[in-house]
Write an enzyme that holds these catalytic residues in place. Structure first.
Site, PDB file in Angstrom:
ATOM      1  N   CYS A   1       0.822  -1.216   0.000  1.00  0.00           N
ATOM      2  CA  CYS A   1       0.000   0.000   0.000  1.00  0.00           C
ATOM      3  C   CYS A   1       0.857   1.267   0.000  1.00  0.00           C
ATOM      4  CB  CYS A   1      -0.955   0.110   1.185  1.00  0.00           C
ATOM      5  SG  CYS A   1      -2.071  -1.268   1.338  1.00  0.00           S
TER       6      CYS A   1
ATOM      7  N   GLY B   1       0.432  -0.417  -4.839  1.00  0.00           N
ATOM      8  CA  GLY B   1      -0.847  -1.116  -4.743  1.00  0.00           C
ATOM      9  C   GLY B   1      -1.741  -0.749  -5.890  1.00  0.00           C
TER      10      GLY B   1
ATOM     11  N   ASN C   1      -0.671   1.878   5.801  1.00  0.00           N
ATOM     12  CA  ASN C   1       0.272   0.970   5.143  1.00  0.00           C
ATOM     13  C   ASN C   1       0.905   0.135   6.237  1.00  0.00           C
ATOM     14  OD1 ASN C   1       3.601   1.392   3.736  1.00  0.00           O
ATOM     15  ND2 ASN C   1       2.197  -0.302   3.500  1.00  0.00           N
ATOM     16  N   GLY C   2       0.747  -1.179   6.127  1.00  0.00           N
ATOM     17  CA  GLY C   2       1.314  -2.057   7.142  1.00  0.00           C
ATOM     18  C   GLY C   2       0.360  -3.170   7.457  1.00  0.00           C
TER      19      GLY C   2
ATOM     20  N   TYR D   1      12.735  -4.773  -3.413  1.00  0.00           N
ATOM     21  CA  TYR D   1      11.711  -4.916  -4.447  1.00  0.00           C
ATOM     22  C   TYR D   1      10.655  -3.823  -4.459  1.00  0.00           C
ATOM     23  CZ  TYR D   1       7.462  -6.726  -6.684  1.00  0.00           C
ATOM     24  OH  TYR D   1       6.338  -6.863  -7.449  1.00  0.00           O
TER      25      TYR D   1
END
Ligand code: AMP
Length: 464
Positions: free
Chosen positions: A2, A28, A102-103, A242
């Site tokens: 995200c 995302g 985010n997480g 990545y």
């Protein structure tokens, strides 16, 4: 995964949030959304799909106000569904409250059960909603106090933005698992998962939120708080491998530079006799460049990626499904035929994509295919917000390097070591989370294996 973006004290808050989300699209692609605040009203727009598909000029006009927060989603907890698209917006005793996250919270299920028993009614299956319920049950005059109170019981990984009637609030968990950068744009304050969003807007990065920090921006003035929860710094190193965009600064490092250096160290650790170095685009580009520089072997763009294949690429029949990787990646026979090829990619997850790529390169006439991976074997699922499958589905948890090599049908296979990787980052080695490679989890998760839904929600062969 995200991406999150927010801006405060800007006359075109929604337009700039749209651009910020556009730059964070790689984090995302399942859904995206935004909420704005004009001092009286909170307006929200959410939808499945890409940022460019969800928002229209008229939508942005409707999202009026001086502040806005937005989200691009790749689900790790909770289903991939419109219901779970963020921001989540609720009305509390202290006015409307919106959140993007985010997480991945590691104790959300237990908290949710408890809250439900006590009467809370949840709108979504997302872990994020727990934070709002905790806040709504404990209203304080100062929204930061109610947030700090909620975060005392929440565990795991969160970089959060909240839009409230008292300003824009940003928070980062005490371990600092996921990045969150602060910036300014004239009199406006902005905050983003990655700095590539600031570059697009012409905003200036002023730093990162510290682990455990809460920042409140109101009318351009910023207040900073510390949660004061002791925790070991645990920044996700996979962001550098990545996930993040190469032109971002994540934590204190340039992603492109770190990735290139990972390739250089990989060449030192895993040398082999070959003719050319070929990246698997896009994630293999920087490490292949580094590998080529360190080995002295020529870098060739022996494979091209079609950038217009989305995650929702339609695969109606089995016969068409098999085109998955081919539709995205095309090896160039003119560059590859007869050559001993070192193929560089960032990671192997299930191994199915890698096997298809190795086969394609061989079919394009390569004499030998040596796969080099710019991270260590991924053996453990992530509980902190990166989408990895169940342990049994991770090929490196089932096989040693020779077993993986045999499965992907490469002539040789070599991974970067954990030490080699951490040596490419400028922070102290122990300040990074390496759980996906070492199994050393920094925060216990109620999930361990059973939380894991079918991650990589679409077909694995599309994730090249
Ligand atoms: P696999 O066939 O499962 O081994 O796929 C490996 C490919 O997936 C590599 O090329 C990686 O760049 C990519 N990859 C690694 N982690 C993720 C992730 N969390 N989400 C999507 N793709 C990923």
């Amino acid at each position: 995964m995200c991406g999150i973006f927010g801006i405060e004290n800007h006359p075109e808050a929604s337009g700039f949030t749209y651009l910020g989300l556009y730059a964070l699209q790689h984090r995302g692609q399942e859904s995206s959304g935004m909420v704005s605040w004009d001092g009286d009203n909170m307006r929200v727009e959410r939808g499945m799909g890409l940022v460019a598909d969800v928002f229209r000029p008229a939508t942005l006009e409707r999202l009026a106000g001086q502040s806005a927060i937005g989200h691009t989603r790749y689900s790790t907890a909770g289903a991939s569904a419109f219901l779970n698209a963020q921001p989540i917006v609720v009305n509390t005793a202290n006015g409307p409250l919106a959140v993007v996250h985010n997480g991945n919270l590691t104790n959300a299920r237990g908290l949710r059960r408890k809250l439900e028993k006590e009467g809370s009614i949840f709108q979504t299956s997302s872990d994020t909603e727990v934070i709002l319920h905790l806040m709504a049950r404990n209203p304080r005059e100062d929204v930061v106090e109610s947030l700090l109170e909620a975060l005392r019981v929440v565990e795991g990984a969160y970089s959060l933005l909240l839009l409230t009637s008292q300003g824009l609030v940003a928070a980062r968990d005490p371990n600092g698992f996921r990045p969150l950068a602060l910036g300014t744009l004239g009199d406006a304050f902005c905050v983003a998962s990655e700095t590539c969003a600031f570059d697009l807007l012409g905003a200036e990065m002023i730093g990162q939120l510290d682990p455990g920090e809460v920042v409140v921006a109101r009318d351009g003035a910023v207040r900073r708080y510390q949660m004061g929860k002791a925790a070991q710094p645990s920044r996700c190193a996979f962001e550098h491998v990545y996930f993040a965009r190469p032109d971002s600064q994540v934590y204190e490092d340039s992603v492109a530079q770190v990735r290139t250096q990972m390739g250089q160290v990989l060449a030192q650790e895993q040398p082999t006799d070959a003719d050319i170095v070929v990246p698997v685009p896009d994630s293999g580009l920087c490490p292949a460049l580094g590998y080529s520089r360190a080995s002295g072997l020529p870098f060739e763009l022996g494979m091209t990626r079609n950038h217009y294949v989305g995650r929702t690429f339609i695969q109606p029949q089995q016969s068409i499904r098999d085109f998955g990787v081919r539709v995205k990646l095309n090896p160039d026979r003119r560059l590859i035929a007869g050559k001993r090829v070192i193929l560089v990619d960032d990671s192997i997850v299930r191994g199915t994509t890698s096997r298809k790529i190795v086969r394609m390169v061989r079919e394009a006439g390569a004499a030998e295919v040596h796969l080099r991976i710019s991270s260590p074997p991924t053996r453990w699922p992530c509980h902190y917000g990166i989408n990895t499958p169940r342990k049994e589905e991770l090929i490196a948890s089932q096989h040693d390097v020779e077993g993986i090599r045999a499965f992907i049908e490469a002539d040789s296979l070599g991974y970067l070591s954990v030490e080699g990787l951490l040596g490419c980052l400028s922070g102290a080695p122990e300040s990074y989370c390496t759980a996906c490679w070492t199994g050393q989890y920094r925060v216990a998760s109620e999930a361990q294996d059973d939380r894991q839904k079918v991650l990589f929600p679409i077909h694995s062969e599309e994730r090249v």
